[in-house]
Every structure is written in C-alpha cells, then in structure tokens.
Enzyme design. Sequence first.
Site, PDB file in Angstrom:
ATOM      1  N   LYS A  53       0.831  -1.209   0.000  1.00  0.00           N
ATOM      2  CA  LYS A  53       0.000   0.000   0.000  1.00  0.00           C
ATOM      3  C   LYS A  53       0.863   1.256   0.000  1.00  0.00           C
ATOM      4  O   LYS A  53       0.588   2.223  -0.723  1.00  0.00           O
ATOM      5  CB  LYS A  53      -0.938  -0.008   1.219  1.00  0.00           C
ATOM      6  N   GLN A  97      -4.264  -1.244   9.802  1.00  0.00           N
ATOM      7  CA  GLN A  97      -4.313  -2.563   9.171  1.00  0.00           C
ATOM      8  C   GLN A  97      -4.853  -3.599  10.157  1.00  0.00           C
ATOM      9  O   GLN A  97      -4.403  -3.686  11.305  1.00  0.00           O
ATOM     10  CB  GLN A  97      -2.909  -2.960   8.669  1.00  0.00           C
ATOM     11  N   ASP A 120     -10.950   3.434   4.828  1.00  0.00           N
ATOM     12  CA  ASP A 120     -11.273   2.003   4.754  1.00  0.00           C
ATOM     13  C   ASP A 120     -12.792   1.782   4.795  1.00  0.00           C
ATOM     14  O   ASP A 120     -13.272   0.698   4.465  1.00  0.00           O
ATOM     15  CB  ASP A 120     -10.654   1.262   5.946  1.00  0.00           C
TER      16      ASP A 120
END
Length: 289
Positions: A53, A97, A120
Amino acid sequence: MSATLIDGKAVAEQIREEIKSRVAQLRTQGVVPGLGVILVGEDPASVSYVTAKEKACEEAGIASFEHRLPADISLESLLGYVRAFNEDPRVHGILVQLPLPRHIDEKAVIAAIAPEKDVDGFTPVNVGRMLLEEPCFLPCTPNGVLELIKRTGVKTDGAHVVIVGRSNIVGKPLANLFIRKSINSTVTLCHTGTHDLASYCKRADILVACAGKPRLITADMIKEGACVIDVGVNRVADPTAKKGYRLVGDVDFSGALEVAGFLTPVPGGVGPMTITMLLQNTVESASRA
Ligand code: L34
C-alpha cells in the site's frame, strides 16, 4: 470451455494511472494527499499488504506517514496514534491494518478514527452512511470487486449474486452494495452456517468467494458460464516454493477454469484492486479537504 481471466492487476494499474493524474492536479493546487498508516505487530501477510500500500501511494504521488508499532502495545497508546492522525492536517486518510493483536479491542480502535478520514470505510458512521446511500467512503475490497466487475462488462442488473462469507470487511458490505438500485442484483448471502452450500452457489450468475478457506468452492458448485470472483488470499505451505508457501484463493482455480465464464486469479485478482480503492478514497478525501 475455459473461463476468461479477469486481470485485476491490469485493471488496478489502469485506475492507478487515473489516480496519479488526479494527484498531480491536486498538487498544482497545493494539496498533497496523505495517508496515515498504522501497523501493529509483525504478521507477515499484514506487513506485505501494508508495504504494498505504501509503495502504491508513493507511485501515485500520495504521501504516507507510518507507525509500525509493537504487538504488545496498549490500547490507550494505540488510540493516541489514531487521534494524532485525526488531528494532523497532512493526513487525509487513516489506515489501521487489521487484524489487530488479540488483546486490543478492535472496535474501539476503529471507532476512534475520524469518519471524514475513514478511507477504509470501517467506522460505524461510514457503514451507516453506506447502508443509507449517503456520501461516504466505500470499503476497499467490496468496492474493488464491483469496479472489477463493472470494467469487465459483466451484467449486474437482474443477476443473481451469491456471496460466500459474512465478514464486516467483505461479505456484509458487498451484499449491501449489490442490492443498490444502480447495481440491481439479487443477493444470496451464504456463510459457515449454510446447509448445502453447493445448491446455492450453483444458482449464481456472479459467485463471490470471501470465506478465507482454501478451495472451498469447487467446479461442481459453479454454474456453466458464471462470473467467479475469488476474494480469498490464503497462504498454504508448499515446500517446493521459494518462500515455503504459495497463495491460493477460496476457489479451486483449475477446476473453476473449466466451468466459469469469467474468473479472477489469486494473486493478481481482487488484491491489487483493494489497494487501488484505498488510494482512490484517500485522493477523494484530500480533494474534499
Ligand atoms: N484496515 N485491514 C484494513 N483494510 C484492508 O483493506 C485490509 N485488507 C484485508 C486485510 N486487512 C485489512 C487488505 O488490505 C486484506 N487485504 C489485502 C490487500 C492486498 C492484497 C491482499 C489482501 C494483495 O495485494 N494481494 C496480492 C498478493 C499479495 C502477496 O503476494 O501476498 C494479490 O495479488 O492478491
């Protein structure tokens, strides 16, 4: 018959080029999109996804700010890092994450993310807005699946979509997006409690496997010509492989290839799209700010 492979990596590349020029445009206006990244612990899969990412951010011209934190960090101190990103004007999007270590209350961490930086799409506020079709960030993997289907030209209007997996990250939101009027599919959501899974899968025009179980979906469960999207990324031990493992999806790839009309590979299918949608949301957030 042999299925047409859906090249997620190529589609992701194409979208990343579009994102790159949007970033260049924003930069001329003095805005540098920024992503704040938090990785707790050293789970090898998480380390590799986060690294990918950050690399993708760099290639697109997006700044990234990262905290790699020890697995034994306290909840309070982790929340401190999240709040610092909430207040940092250089940071337009925040990525924590998942999964987090077991002693950390994941819900509390997600809820601490400012909704306007929740790229997200995991916070309760964002999930609610998604459900009500209000402006929000769509979660990356579900949005990536939809974008891949859209760009492949597979018809969703009136299609019967069967989703196997009910996670908060993929199955639940994806089911919800498919029933939007603009997409107009009919959804069956299957999970570990489903009896006779095969009979449901067999009726799918679009079959999405997101259960995290290697080879859960076999050729006999797929309707001739169906579009099969494999979201699973499972590491299975393989002594003949250089790294000692190889990646397989939730779908028995070689079997599915014979029956499906379209099929995503693992790797190179949904994974790269997930990363691309994160970049897209971050740029979107920056252009709102
Ligand atoms: N907060 N946590 C948060 N957001 C997310 O969107 C994720 N997810 C899932 C796990 N935790 C998260 C991801 O990023 C899964 N995931 C993810 C992202 C990228 C890839 C796979 C999963 C990916 O790029 N996969 C490559 C192979 C990578 C490899 O070689 O290991 C592929 O081609 O599928």
